[in-house]
Design a protein around this motif. Sequence first.
Motif, PDB file in Angstrom:
ATOM      1  N   LEU A  71      24.310  92.282  30.773  1.00 32.64           N
ATOM      2  CA  LEU A  71      25.653  92.851  30.733  1.00 32.64           C
ATOM      3  C   LEU A  71      25.841  93.898  31.824  1.00 32.64           C
ATOM      4  CD1 LEU A  71      26.208  93.116  26.870  1.00 32.64           C
ATOM      5  CD2 LEU A  71      26.795  91.248  28.430  1.00 32.64           C
ATOM      6  N   THR A  72      24.777  94.626  32.153  1.00 30.48           N
ATOM      7  CA  THR A  72      24.856  95.588  33.254  1.00 30.48           C
ATOM      8  C   THR A  72      25.117  94.865  34.571  1.00 30.48           C
ATOM      9  OG1 THR A  72      23.368  97.133  32.127  1.00 30.48           O
ATOM     10  CG2 THR A  72      23.605  97.383  34.514  1.00 30.48           C
ATOM     11  N   LEU A  73      24.443  93.737  34.795  1.00 33.17           N
ATOM     12  CA  LEU A  73      24.675  92.966  36.019  1.00 33.17           C
ATOM     13  C   LEU A  73      26.052  92.321  36.019  1.00 33.17           C
ATOM     14  CD1 LEU A  73      21.201  91.284  36.661  1.00 33.17           C
ATOM     15  CD2 LEU A  73      22.220  93.240  37.851  1.00 33.17           C
ATOM     16  N   ASP A  74      26.562  91.938  34.845  1.00 38.86           N
ATOM     17  CA  ASP A  74      27.944  91.453  34.756  1.00 38.86           C
ATOM     18  C   ASP A  74      28.897  92.484  35.364  1.00 38.86           C
ATOM     19  OD1 ASP A  74      27.777  88.912  33.608  1.00 38.86           O
ATOM     20  OD2 ASP A  74      27.895  89.671  31.555  1.00 38.86           O
ATOM     21  N   SER A  79      32.363  94.838  39.599  1.00 38.93           N
ATOM     22  CA  SER A  79      32.841  96.047  40.274  1.00 38.93           C
ATOM     23  C   SER A  79      32.587  96.013  41.775  1.00 38.93           C
ATOM     24  CB  SER A  79      32.192  97.296  39.657  1.00 38.93           C
ATOM     25  OG  SER A  79      30.783  97.279  39.838  1.00 38.93           O
ATOM     26  N   HIS A  80      31.578  95.230  42.217  1.00 42.25           N
ATOM     27  CA  HIS A  80      31.287  95.138  43.647  1.00 42.25           C
ATOM     28  C   HIS A  80      31.753  93.808  44.252  1.00 42.25           C
ATOM     29  CE1 HIS A  80      28.575  98.396  42.320  1.00 42.25           C
ATOM     30  NE2 HIS A  80      28.828  98.874  43.524  1.00 42.25           N
ATOM     31  N   ARG A  81      32.486  93.032  43.458  1.00 40.73           N
ATOM     32  CA  ARG A  81      33.121  91.803  43.939  1.00 40.73           C
ATOM     33  C   ARG A  81      32.133  90.864  44.619  1.00 40.73           C
ATOM     34  NH1 ARG A  81      38.538  94.687  46.552  1.00 40.73           N
ATOM     35  NH2 ARG A  81      39.147  95.809  44.650  1.00 40.73           N
ATOM     36  N   LEU A  82      31.020  90.653  43.944  1.00 38.64           N
ATOM     37  CA  LEU A  82      30.002  89.762  44.489  1.00 38.64           C
ATOM     38  C   LEU A  82      30.352  88.295  44.305  1.00 38.64           C
ATOM     39  CD1 LEU A  82      26.751  91.570  43.263  1.00 38.64           C
ATOM     40  CD2 LEU A  82      27.888  91.771  45.475  1.00 38.64           C
ATOM     41  N   ALA A  83      31.355  88.014  43.481  1.00 40.29           N
ATOM     42  CA  ALA A  83      31.730  86.638  43.155  1.00 40.29           C
ATOM     43  C   ALA A  83      33.206  86.623  42.793  1.00 40.29           C
ATOM     44  CB  ALA A  83      30.873  86.126  41.994  1.00 40.29           C
ATOM     45  N   PRO A  84      33.804  85.424  42.674  1.00 39.63           N
ATOM     46  CA  PRO A  84      35.209  85.351  42.254  1.00 39.63           C
ATOM     47  C   PRO A  84      35.438  86.061  40.930  1.00 39.63           C
ATOM     48  CG  PRO A  84      34.459  83.229  43.064  1.00 39.63           C
ATOM     49  CD  PRO A  84      33.247  84.100  42.999  1.00 39.63           C
ATOM     50  N   ARG A 228      17.763  91.986  46.968  1.00 41.24           N
ATOM     51  CA  ARG A 228      18.682  92.620  47.912  1.00 41.24           C
ATOM     52  C   ARG A 228      20.120  92.137  47.753  1.00 41.24           C
ATOM     53  NH1 ARG A 228      15.698  90.064  53.112  1.00 41.24           N
ATOM     54  NH2 ARG A 228      15.951  87.862  52.615  1.00 41.24           N
ATOM     55  N   GLU A 229      20.321  91.055  46.982  1.00 39.27           N
ATOM     56  CA  GLU A 229      21.681  90.572  46.757  1.00 39.27           C
ATOM     57  C   GLU A 229      22.528  91.562  45.962  1.00 39.27           C
ATOM     58  OE1 GLU A 229      23.118  87.649  47.995  1.00 39.27           O
ATOM     59  OE2 GLU A 229      21.292  87.720  49.198  1.00 39.27           O
ATOM     60  N   ILE A 230      21.902  92.544  45.328  1.00 37.62           N
ATOM     61  CA  ILE A 230      22.698  93.569  44.644  1.00 37.62           C
ATOM     62  C   ILE A 230      23.521  94.392  45.643  1.00 37.62           C
ATOM     63  CG2 ILE A 230      21.036  93.735  42.735  1.00 37.62           C
ATOM     64  CD1 ILE A 230      20.108  96.407  43.947  1.00 37.62           C
ATOM     65  N   LEU A 231      23.157  94.333  46.927  1.00 41.34           N
ATOM     66  CA  LEU A 231      23.884  95.055  47.969  1.00 41.34           C
ATOM     67  C   LEU A 231      24.862  94.164  48.730  1.00 41.34           C
ATOM     68  CD1 LEU A 231      20.977  97.193  49.500  1.00 41.34           C
ATOM     69  CD2 LEU A 231      22.607  97.851  47.728  1.00 41.34           C
ATOM     70  N   ALA A 232      25.042  92.928  48.278  1.00 41.46           N
ATOM     71  CA  ALA A 232      25.842  91.971  49.048  1.00 41.46           C
ATOM     72  C   ALA A 232      27.309  92.005  48.643  1.00 41.46           C
ATOM     73  CB  ALA A 232      25.279  90.554  48.864  1.00 41.46           C
ATOM     74  N   PRO A 234      31.408  93.132  49.565  1.00 37.75           N
ATOM     75  CA  PRO A 234      32.250  93.340  50.753  1.00 37.75           C
ATOM     76  C   PRO A 234      32.634  94.810  50.907  1.00 37.75           C
ATOM     77  CG  PRO A 234      33.529  92.376  49.002  1.00 37.75           C
ATOM     78  CD  PRO A 234      32.108  92.385  48.513  1.00 37.75           C
ATOM     79  N   SER A 235      33.053  95.156  52.100  1.00 31.60           N
ATOM     80  CA  SER A 235      33.471  96.537  52.354  1.00 31.60           C
ATOM     81  C   SER A 235      34.759  96.845  51.577  1.00 31.60           C
ATOM     82  CB  SER A 235      33.717  96.728  53.850  1.00 31.60           C
ATOM     83  OG  SER A 235      34.693  95.821  54.297  1.00 31.60           O
ATOM     84  N   PRO A 236      34.981  98.103  51.213  1.00 32.77           N
ATOM     85  CA  PRO A 236      36.211  98.462  50.485  1.00 32.77           C
ATOM     86  C   PRO A 236      37.437  98.207  51.343  1.00 32.77           C
ATOM     87  CG  PRO A 236      34.596 100.244  50.462  1.00 32.77           C
ATOM     88  CD  PRO A 236      34.098  99.246  51.446  1.00 32.77           C
ATOM     89  N   PRO A 237      38.600  97.963  50.701  1.00 38.01           N
ATOM     90  CA  PRO A 237      39.822  97.769  51.494  1.00 38.01           C
ATOM     91  C   PRO A 237      40.215  99.029  52.218  1.00 38.01           C
ATOM     92  CG  PRO A 237      40.341  97.932  49.159  1.00 38.01           C
ATOM     93  CD  PRO A 237      38.853  97.875  49.263  1.00 38.01           C
TER      94      PRO A 237
END
Length: 237
Positions: A71-74, A79-84, A228-232, A234-237
């Motif tokens: 749930l933490t990874l959810d 919050s970091h928009r790693l997926a749709p 390292r995918e936890i850092l993948a 996108p940049s903020p708008p």
Amino acid sequence: MSSPRPSCRSPHRPVWRLLSALLLAVGLHVPAFAFEAGGPVWPDTSLARLQAYALVQTLNAELLSNPSATLTLDRWCASHRLAPADSKIVAGRVRDADKPADAAIREWLGAGPQEPVAYRRVRLACGGRVLSEADNWYRPALLTPEMNRQLETTDAAFGRVVRPLGFSRSTLSAKLLWQPLPDGWEMGAPIPAGTGGLDVPPFLLEHRAVLKRPDGQAFSVVVETYTREILAFPSPP
């Protein structure tokens, strides 16, 4: 075995926000990261190293203060928009993996030498990005028949399957596998910087933990390695 850590659910500012506020306060710009096909490329700058360190420690703190890594990874993925939008963590099982519970695992579980202990190895992914690889030993006798069926026959994430138990999590160890900052950086030691991209290793963080039912019985031991995918993101708008 260490005692359960107290809950840290009170509102707090994540390490990342505190760092960003500090950088802005002293007049430093927080740059967007460059991205290439297949993943992000972080610039090898002092600022990027500080940002990477703050982000990994933010996730570390969130994992330590919540019972379910799934749930933490959810929440991290969203919050970091790693997926749709509305993507959830899915567990890809490694079917040919087998690690019988050794004496230490059985001791942490409180399982006798003859009690069956099941094993699962999964890769937790969000939108195709593998955020964590996890080894999980658990006691089928302490789960419901339906939970055991799902764990044996599906790729459902362990934390989601056993969520109805209302379990708690006792951390055995939390280890930073990558240190982007040199010793003494907080006392003024120079932070290295290069001209290319930051060399981020495949694995950044490792947690070992015991999951317990409300009656205090341990039913699972997990070893989670975060990639390292936890850092993948996108940049903020």
